[in-house]
Design a protein around this motif. Structure first.
Motif: not given
Ligand SMILES: [Mg+2]
Length: 264
Positions: A16-22, A213-215, A218-220
């Motif tokens: 899990l990404d944190m900022d923008g996701s959690v 994540g929300d990016r 990067t995340d996906v």
């Protein structure tokens, strides 16, 4: 979500990404902690937090999440700084390392037995150094120009904050590359080494992992480019328009982690 089969079905580890996701700033995103608690309650699944922000260390995130009401141990948090430390141990074991990073990151790496030096390094690393000075830039450029291997903890150009963007590691590397003509080897998301490191520390194979994540880039991308799944949540930087314009195809798109929780 417009698919027939449950995309979460075979996932054993959610990264899990944190900022923008959690959370956004200091505020948890609705439904995110519910998702985490459902994963915790499932004996066949686990989760780990991953952030590219190598200016901080896991204990900082433990405290931040704790203040929001989520109590987790440091072992639940991995940063791009951890991936880089892992990579240094694998590829530059016992070597002398020059690091442009925060005092927190330096302390963390020293505690892992990485030898940090100011002069005559075997490898040079640029991180998201919020204490960067001209002298530090000059030093790393001199080492890189001499042919010392050049690593970077992550490629993010800007770090989003409540007050707008801050120049991140990728922007600092652009200056070094402009001066030396040398591109760094990037670690962190979306690089292969992040998946390798998570496989090593969790014992879970990439095909059983989902990066969330929300990016998208990067995340996906970390997931879909390296044999794992990549889920996009629309609680941060991306919209459905981002999805349409991106060459990275998420495994699935959700409004939020809260919506994902309904599929557990
Ligand atoms: Mg994010």
């Amino acid at each position: 979500m417009h698919i027939n089969e449950n995309p979460l079905k075979d996932v054993k580890l959610f990264v899990l990404d944190m900022d923008g996701s959690v959370y956004l700033g200091d505020r948890p995103i609705e439904g995110a902690f519910d998702f985490i608690r459902r994963v915790e309650a499932d004996p066949l699944r686990d989760y780990i937090f991953f952030t590219n922000n190598a200016s901080r260390v896991p204990s900082v995130y433990v405290e931040k999440l704790g203040k929001m009401g989520l109590n987790v141990g440091e072992e639940k948090i991995v940063t791009a700084g951890d991936v880089t430390a892992h990579y240094l141990k694998e590829h530059y074991h016992g070597k002398r390392v020059y690091l442009n990073g925060t005092a927190l990151l330096k302390e963390n790496w020293k505690s892992r037995g990485i030898e940090l030096v100011e002069d005559d390094p075997d490898v040079a690393v640029q991180s998201f150094d919020t204490s960067l000075t001209y002298d530090k830039l000059d030093r790393i450029c001199r080492y890189v120009r001499k042919g010392v291997p050049f690593l970077a903890t992550h490629m993010d150009i800007n770090c989003p904050t409540e007050g707008g963007f801050m120049p991140d590691c990728g922007a600092m590397c652009a200056l070094i590359t402009s001066s030396t003509g040398v591109e760094p080897k990037y670690l962190g998301k979306p690089c292969r080494e992040t998946v390798d490191m998570l496989e090593a520390v969790t014992g879970i194979e990439a095909r059983d992992m989902a990066f969330v994540g929300d990016r998208i880039y990067t995340d996906v991308a970390t997931g879909v480019k390296h044999g794992a799944k990549g889920f996009l949540v629309l609680t941060g930087e991306s919209t459905m328009q981002t999805v349409e314009q991106s060459e990275v195809r998420p495994t699935a798109v959700f409004e939020s982690l809260g919506e994902m929780a309904e599929f557990l």
